[in-house]
Design a protein around this motif. Structure first.
Motif, PDB file in Angstrom:
ATOM      1  N   THR A 163      26.914  41.264  37.558  1.00 15.47           N
ATOM      2  CA  THR A 163      25.823  40.372  37.512  1.00 15.47           C
ATOM      3  C   THR A 163      24.800  41.039  38.181  1.00 15.47           C
ATOM      4  N   LEU A 164      25.210  42.023  38.989  1.00 10.07           N
ATOM      5  CA  LEU A 164      23.605  42.419  39.422  1.00 10.07           C
ATOM      6  C   LEU A 164      23.217  43.484  38.544  1.00 10.07           C
ATOM      7  N   LEU A 165      24.244  44.097  37.407  1.00 11.44           N
ATOM      8  CA  LEU A 165      23.540  45.004  37.274  1.00 11.44           C
ATOM      9  C   LEU A 165      23.278  44.343  35.461  1.00 11.44           C
ATOM     10  N   GLY A 166      23.119  42.997  34.840  1.00 14.47           N
ATOM     11  CA  GLY A 166      22.785  42.680  33.403  1.00 14.47           C
ATOM     12  C   GLY A 166      21.523  42.309  34.083  1.00 14.47           C
ATOM     13  N   LYS A 167      21.057  42.071  32.567  1.00 11.98           N
ATOM     14  CA  LYS A 167      19.438  42.117  32.202  1.00 11.98           C
ATOM     15  C   LYS A 167      19.051  41.158  32.340  1.00 11.98           C
ATOM     16  N   GLU A 168      19.524  39.689  33.061  1.00 10.04           N
ATOM     17  CA  GLU A 168      19.106  39.130  33.786  1.00 10.04           C
ATOM     18  C   GLU A 168      19.876  39.217  34.945  1.00 10.04           C
ATOM     19  N   ALA A 169      19.511  40.338  35.802  1.00 12.98           N
ATOM     20  CA  ALA A 169      20.089  39.823  37.175  1.00 12.98           C
ATOM     21  C   ALA A 169      19.590  38.823  37.928  1.00 12.98           C
ATOM     22  N   ASP A 170      20.551  37.972  38.265  1.00 11.50           N
ATOM     23  CA  ASP A 170      20.436  37.053  39.615  1.00 11.50           C
ATOM     24  C   ASP A 170      20.989  37.302  41.104  1.00 11.50           C
ATOM     25  N   GLN A 171      19.783  37.822  41.817  1.00 14.50           N
ATOM     26  CA  GLN A 171      20.459  37.812  43.347  1.00 14.50           C
ATOM     27  C   GLN A 171      21.799  37.079  43.780  1.00 14.50           C
ATOM     28  N   VAL A 172      22.422  37.989  44.254  1.00 12.36           N
ATOM     29  CA  VAL A 172      23.830  37.157  44.550  1.00 12.36           C
ATOM     30  C   VAL A 172      24.331  37.600  45.646  1.00 12.36           C
ATOM     31  N   GLY A 173      24.967  36.344  46.548  1.00 17.53           N
ATOM     32  CA  GLY A 173      24.386  36.381  47.959  1.00 17.53           C
ATOM     33  C   GLY A 173      26.372  36.507  48.528  1.00 17.53           C
ATOM     34  N   ASP A 174      26.469  36.967  49.733  1.00 19.50           N
ATOM     35  CA  ASP A 174      27.950  37.454  50.234  1.00 19.50           C
ATOM     36  C   ASP A 174      29.309  36.457  50.058  1.00 19.50           C
ATOM     37  N   VAL A 175      30.301  36.999  49.261  1.00 22.46           N
ATOM     38  CA  VAL A 175      31.402  36.368  49.222  1.00 22.46           C
ATOM     39  C   VAL A 175      32.047  36.165  49.880  1.00 22.46           C
ATOM     40  N   GLN A 176      32.679  35.379  50.440  1.00 26.59           N
ATOM     41  CA  GLN A 176      33.938  35.709  51.677  1.00 26.59           C
ATOM     42  C   GLN A 176      35.141  34.462  50.890  1.00 26.59           C
ATOM     43  N   LEU A 177      35.735  35.474  51.087  1.00 27.11           N
ATOM     44  CA  LEU A 177      37.376  34.557  50.527  1.00 27.11           C
ATOM     45  C   LEU A 177      38.343  33.860  51.481  1.00 27.11           C
ATOM     46  N   ARG A 178      39.051  32.567  51.220  1.00 26.07           N
ATOM     47  CA  ARG A 178      39.758  32.686  52.308  1.00 26.07           C
ATOM     48  C   ARG A 178      41.157  32.572  51.893  1.00 26.07           C
ATOM     49  N   GLY A 179      42.296  33.302  53.036  1.00 28.62           N
ATOM     50  CA  GLY A 179      43.957  32.962  52.283  1.00 28.62           C
ATOM     51  C   GLY A 179      44.100  32.131  52.815  1.00 28.62           C
ATOM     52  N   LYS A 180      45.639  32.603  52.954  1.00 33.31           N
ATOM     53  CA  LYS A 180      46.517  30.926  53.546  1.00 33.31           C
ATOM     54  C   LYS A 180      47.444  31.682  54.352  1.00 33.31           C
ATOM     55  N   LEU A 181      47.851  30.115  55.640  1.00 29.02           N
ATOM     56  CA  LEU A 181      49.184  31.013  56.014  1.00 29.02           C
ATOM     57  C   LEU A 181      50.503  30.830  55.187  1.00 29.02           C
ATOM     58  N   VAL A 182      51.083  31.578  55.484  1.00 19.74           N
ATOM     59  CA  VAL A 182      52.399  32.392  54.911  1.00 19.74           C
ATOM     60  C   VAL A 182      53.518  31.378  55.993  1.00 19.74           C
ATOM     61  N   ILE A 183      54.953  31.049  56.250  1.00 21.86           N
ATOM     62  CA  ILE A 183      55.459  31.245  57.290  1.00 21.86           C
ATOM     63  C   ILE A 183      56.363  31.830  56.916  1.00 21.86           C
ATOM     64  N   ARG A 184      56.869  32.650  58.051  1.00 24.26           N
ATOM     65  CA  ARG A 184      58.630  33.640  57.615  1.00 24.26           C
ATOM     66  C   ARG A 184      59.458  33.491  58.940  1.00 24.26           C
ATOM     67  N   ARG A 185      59.711  34.585  59.133  1.00 25.18           N
ATOM     68  CA  ARG A 185      61.345  34.330  60.217  1.00 25.18           C
ATOM     69  C   ARG A 185      60.190  34.291  61.782  1.00 25.18           C
ATOM     70  N   SER A 186      59.246  35.889  61.264  1.00 30.55           N
ATOM     71  CA  SER A 186      58.781  36.051  63.058  1.00 30.55           C
ATOM     72  C   SER A 186      58.461  34.805  63.874  1.00 30.55           C
ATOM     73  N   ALA A 187      57.822  33.573  63.565  1.00 25.84           N
ATOM     74  CA  ALA A 187      57.056  32.294  63.723  1.00 25.84           C
ATOM     75  C   ALA A 187      56.597  31.924  63.371  1.00 25.84           C
TER      76      ALA A 187
END
Length: 365
Positions: free
Chosen positions: A341-365
Motif C-alpha cells: 500500500t505504501l508503494l502504491g501509485k496512490e499510496a495512503d498513509q497506513v497506521g500501525d497494525v496490532q494483531l490479537r492472538g488467543k489463549l491456547v489451554i494445554r497441560r502446563s496451566a
C-alpha cells in the motif's frame, strides 16, 4: 573491488553509505575535500583517493574547480529496478521468524510480486548495513524484523530508519516516533489474557518472568499482567516479578539463556509463587525445566504459561504448554500488504497494525 589502503577504504565506505542511504542524493555537491578530511580525521590526500574509487564506480563525478557531485541514481531508474520488495530478518531457525517470513512470501506469491529475502543472523549491525545498502539490492521498499539486543542498538537503528529514504515497515516490534509503520502483536492483550487465565485457575501468587524487559513489546506484556492483577484486587509482589533487560539469542540452543534465568528466578521466588506468566514460550520451557530440578511438579505445584505458541515445542518438553497464540503468518502477510500500500501509485498513509492472538489451554496451566 580493487584493493585499497585501510584509511582510504574507511572514508570510501562512509561516504558510499551516506550516498546509498539517500543522505546525499543525486546531483548533490559533496563537501570540499579539506572539510571531509577534518570530518573523518584524515589527510586530504586520503579523501581524494576515496573519492577517486567512488568516481570509478560511477557514484560521483569529480571536476576540477567544480568539486564532487553525486551521480548515483541519476537517469532512468526503471532500467535497474527489479520492482522487488525485500524482507530483512534474523535467522530462520527461530520459529516465530520463519513463520512471519512464510506469511510474507505467501502474500507476495499471491500478489505476483518479486521478493528478496535477506538474513542477517543475530547481528543487528548487519541488519543496519543491509538497510543502508538497499539501493544495491534494487528494491523498492522493505519489511524489517529487527534484532535489537540493547537500548543503544535501538538508538542506532532508529537514527538509520529516520535517515533512510526507503519505505520500511517493521514487523514484530514498534519503535515510536520514527514515522515507520509497524505490524505487531497486541502485547498488552497477551499479558492480560494469560494472567486472567491463571487467576481463573484460583491461583493468587501469580508471577511474571521476562528477559528483554526494556523492549516495548515485552513491556506491553508486563503491563497487561499488572492490569489483570489490579482488576482482581491483588497487589503486585516484587519477589515474584523478574524483569531482566538482557536478551542473548542463541539459535543453536534456544533454551540456553532461559533455563539459566529460570533457575535464578525460582530460587528467589521459592515458596512465594504458584503460577508464572512467562513473556515467551522459551522462557516458559526453561521455567518448566528449572521447576523439575527443584522437585516441583507442573501443573501440580506450579502453573506455567508462555506467549508465542511455537509448534516445535512439543518436541522439546514433555509437558504441553499453555500459551498465547501469536499469528506470525498473518503478521508477515499484513506487513507485505502495508508495504504494498505504501508503494502504491496512490499510496495512503497506513497506521500501525496490532494483531490479537488467543489463549491456547494445554497441560502446563
Amino acid at each position: 573491488m580493487v584493493s585499497i589502503p585501510k584509511k582510504v577504504h574507511a572514508v570510501y565506505s562512509q561516504v558510499k553509505g551516506e550516498i546509498l542511504s539517500g543522505r546525499w542524493e543525486s546531483g548533490a555537491k559533496l563537501p570540499k575535500e579539506a572539510d571531509l578530511a577534518r570530518q573523518f580525521g584524515c589527510s586530504p590526500g586520503t579523501v581524494a583517493k576515496a573519492l577517486a574509487v567512488l568516481a570509478h564506480e560511477g557514484l560521483v563525478e569529480r571536476r576540477a574547480r567544480a568539486g564532487t557531485t553525486v551521480t548515483y541514481g541519476k537517469g532512468d531508474s526503471t532500467e535497474k529496478v527489479l520492482d522487488a520488495y525485500a524482507f530483512i530478518y534474523p535467522s530462520d531457525q527461530h520459529e516465530g521468524v520463519w513463520r512471519t517470513v512464510k506469511g510474507f512470501q505467501d502474500a507476495a506469491t499471491q500478489a505476483g510480486r518479486r521478493v528478496v529475502m535477506l538474513s542477517a543472523g543475530s547481528d543487528y549491525l548487519r541488519e543496519m548495513e543491509m538497510i543502508a545498502r538497499l539501493s544495491e539490492f534494487d528494491v523498492r521498499g522493505a519489511v524489517l524484523f529487527p534484532v535489537i539486543q540493547t537500548p543503544e542498538d535501538q538508538v542506532a537503528l532508529s537514527r538509520l530508519l529516520v535517515e533512510s529514504r526507503f519505505p520500511i515497515v517493521l514487523a514484530g516490534m514498534y519503535l515510536p516516533g520514527l514515522g515507520r509503520t509497524a505490524v505487531t502483536t497486541d502485547g498488552f492483550h497477551a499479558g492480560y489474557t494469560m494472567t486472567r487465565h491463571m487467576l481463573s485457575r484460583e491461583r493468587r501468587q501469580v508471577g511474571f518472568f521476562s528477559n528483554y524487559a526494556w523492549a516495548p513489546f515485552m513491556r506491553d506484556r508486563y503491563l497487561g499482567y499488572r492490569w489483570a492483577l489490579d482488576e482482581a484486587g491483588i497487589p503486585e509482589s516484587a519477589d515474584i516479578v523478574y524483569l531482566d533487560p538482557v536478551m542473548t539469542p542463541n539459535f543453536e540452543d534456544p533454551l540456553a539463556e532461559s533455563r539459566t534465568m529460570a533457575r535464578t528466578y525460582l530460587q528467589r521466588a521459592a515458596g512465594k509463587v504458584d503460577a508464572v506468566v512467562c513473556a515467551d514460550d522459551l522462557l516458559a520451557l526453561g521455567c518448566i525445566e528449572a521447576a523439575g530440578e527443584r522437585g516441583l511438579k507442573v501443573p501440580g505445584d506450579l502453573l506455567v504459561s508462555g506467549i508465542d505458541d511455537y509448534s516445535s515445542l512439543p518436541q522439546i518438553s514433555q509437558v504441553e504448554l499453555t500459551t498465547y497464540h501469536i499469528p506470525f503468518e498473518e503478521m508477515g502477510c499484513r506487513a507485505f500488504g502495508v508495504l504494498d500500500t505504501l508503494l502504491g501509485k496512490e499510496a495512503d498513509q497506513v497506521g500501525d497494525v496490532q494483531l490479537r492472538g488467543k489463549l491456547v489451554i494445554r497441560r502446563s496451566a
